[in-house]
Design a protein around this motif. Structure first.
Motif, PDB file in Angstrom:
ATOM      1  N   LEU A  11     -51.234  39.791 -11.862  1.00 44.45           N
ATOM      2  CA  LEU A  11     -49.915  40.015 -11.276  1.00 44.45           C
ATOM      3  C   LEU A  11     -49.363  41.331 -11.791  1.00 44.45           C
ATOM      4  O   LEU A  11     -49.376  41.586 -12.999  1.00 44.45           O
ATOM      5  N   VAL A  12     -48.885  42.161 -10.874  1.00 44.74           N
ATOM      6  CA  VAL A  12     -48.343  43.460 -11.246  1.00 44.74           C
ATOM      7  C   VAL A  12     -47.144  43.754 -10.360  1.00 44.74           C
ATOM      8  O   VAL A  12     -47.072  43.285  -9.220  1.00 44.74           O
ATOM      9  N   LEU A  86     -49.386  50.407  -6.481  1.00 43.63           N
ATOM     10  CA  LEU A  86     -49.604  49.181  -5.707  1.00 43.63           C
ATOM     11  C   LEU A  86     -48.328  48.749  -4.990  1.00 43.63           C
ATOM     12  O   LEU A  86     -47.211  48.952  -5.489  1.00 43.63           O
ATOM     13  N   THR A  87     -48.524  48.161  -3.821  1.00 49.31           N
ATOM     14  CA  THR A  87     -47.415  47.635  -3.031  1.00 49.31           C
ATOM     15  C   THR A  87     -47.676  46.156  -2.737  1.00 49.31           C
ATOM     16  O   THR A  87     -48.812  45.689  -2.861  1.00 49.31           O
ATOM     17  N   THR A 117     -61.411  38.094  -6.954  1.00 50.92           N
ATOM     18  CA  THR A 117     -60.379  38.074  -7.995  1.00 50.92           C
ATOM     19  C   THR A 117     -59.030  38.321  -7.328  1.00 50.92           C
ATOM     20  O   THR A 117     -58.902  39.196  -6.454  1.00 50.92           O
ATOM     21  N   GLN A 118     -58.034  37.553  -7.722  1.00 55.21           N
ATOM     22  CA  GLN A 118     -56.725  37.616  -7.069  1.00 55.21           C
ATOM     23  C   GLN A 118     -55.898  38.770  -7.621  1.00 55.21           C
ATOM     24  O   GLN A 118     -55.770  38.938  -8.845  1.00 55.21           O
ATOM     25  N   VAL A 119     -55.318  39.534  -6.705  1.00 53.72           N
ATOM     26  CA  VAL A 119     -54.357  40.574  -7.056  1.00 53.72           C
ATOM     27  C   VAL A 119     -53.041  40.236  -6.365  1.00 53.72           C
ATOM     28  O   VAL A 119     -53.010  40.059  -5.145  1.00 53.72           O
ATOM     29  N   THR A 120     -51.993  40.137  -7.145  1.00 51.47           N
ATOM     30  CA  THR A 120     -50.673  39.841  -6.602  1.00 51.47           C
ATOM     31  C   THR A 120     -49.701  40.936  -7.035  1.00 51.47           C
ATOM     32  O   THR A 120     -49.574  41.213  -8.228  1.00 51.47           O
ATOM     33  N   VAL A 121     -49.056  41.544  -6.065  1.00 48.04           N
ATOM     34  CA  VAL A 121     -48.105  42.612  -6.336  1.00 48.04           C
ATOM     35  C   VAL A 121     -46.708  42.126  -5.952  1.00 48.04           C
ATOM     36  O   VAL A 121     -46.457  41.793  -4.791  1.00 48.04           O
ATOM     37  N   SER A 122     -45.832  42.076  -6.915  1.00 53.02           N
ATOM     38  CA  SER A 122     -44.473  41.605  -6.670  1.00 53.02           C
ATOM     39  C   SER A 122     -43.562  42.786  -6.340  1.00 53.02           C
ATOM     40  O   SER A 122     -43.743  43.890  -6.843  1.00 53.02           O
ATOM     41  N   SER A 123     -42.576  42.506  -5.503  1.00 51.77           N
ATOM     42  CA  SER A 123     -41.648  43.580  -5.103  1.00 51.77           C
ATOM     43  C   SER A 123     -40.479  43.711  -6.058  1.00 51.77           C
ATOM     44  O   SER A 123     -40.289  42.891  -6.930  1.00 51.77           O
TER      45      SER A 123
END
Length: 123
Positions: A11-12, A86-87, A117-123
């Motif tokens: 998570l980023v 990242l967006t 692999t999961q990549v999650t980008v928070s706003s």
């Protein structure tokens, strides 16, 4: 066979960076072109980036060009995807894939795949 294992997801926040890694086993790795693909919920798997066996040829999807960089280290059978700026639209499961021969953008051209692999980008 080219068994592949991805790592480095997480998570980023938007604007942040992540580096994904793909560990390959097997002596044929050095002859393989490697690709990164991603699949977001409800969407088809899409091409992200690819690199040929020597690292001398790369290709990127327009959506990531200038933000992502693919690299490989044949000495330790690793491929990396460096992701910057990242967006939330980059949120997806990222997959590493391998094929013999030239790089392609079509997922069906790659016979070997990792689990993702999961990549999650928070706003």
């Amino acid at each position: 066979q080219v068994p592949l294992v991805e790592s480095g997801g997480g998570l980023v926040q938007a604007g942040g960076s992540l580096t994904l890694s793909c560990a390959a086993s097997g002596r044929t790795f050095v002859l393989a072109s490697m690709g990164w693909f991603r699949q977001a919920p409800g969407k088809e798997r899409e091409f992200v980036a690819a690199i040929n066996w020597s690292g001398g040829s790369t290709d990127y999807a327009d959506s990531v060009k200038g933000r992502f960089t693919i690299s490989r280290a044949n000495t330790n059978n690793m491929v990396h995807l460096h992701m910057n700026n990242l967006t939330p639209e980059d949120t997806a499961i990222y997959y590493c894939a391998a094929r013999g021969g030239n790089i392609f953008r079509a997922a069906h051209e790659y016979p070997y795949w990792g689990q993702g692999t999961q990549v999650t980008v928070s706003s």
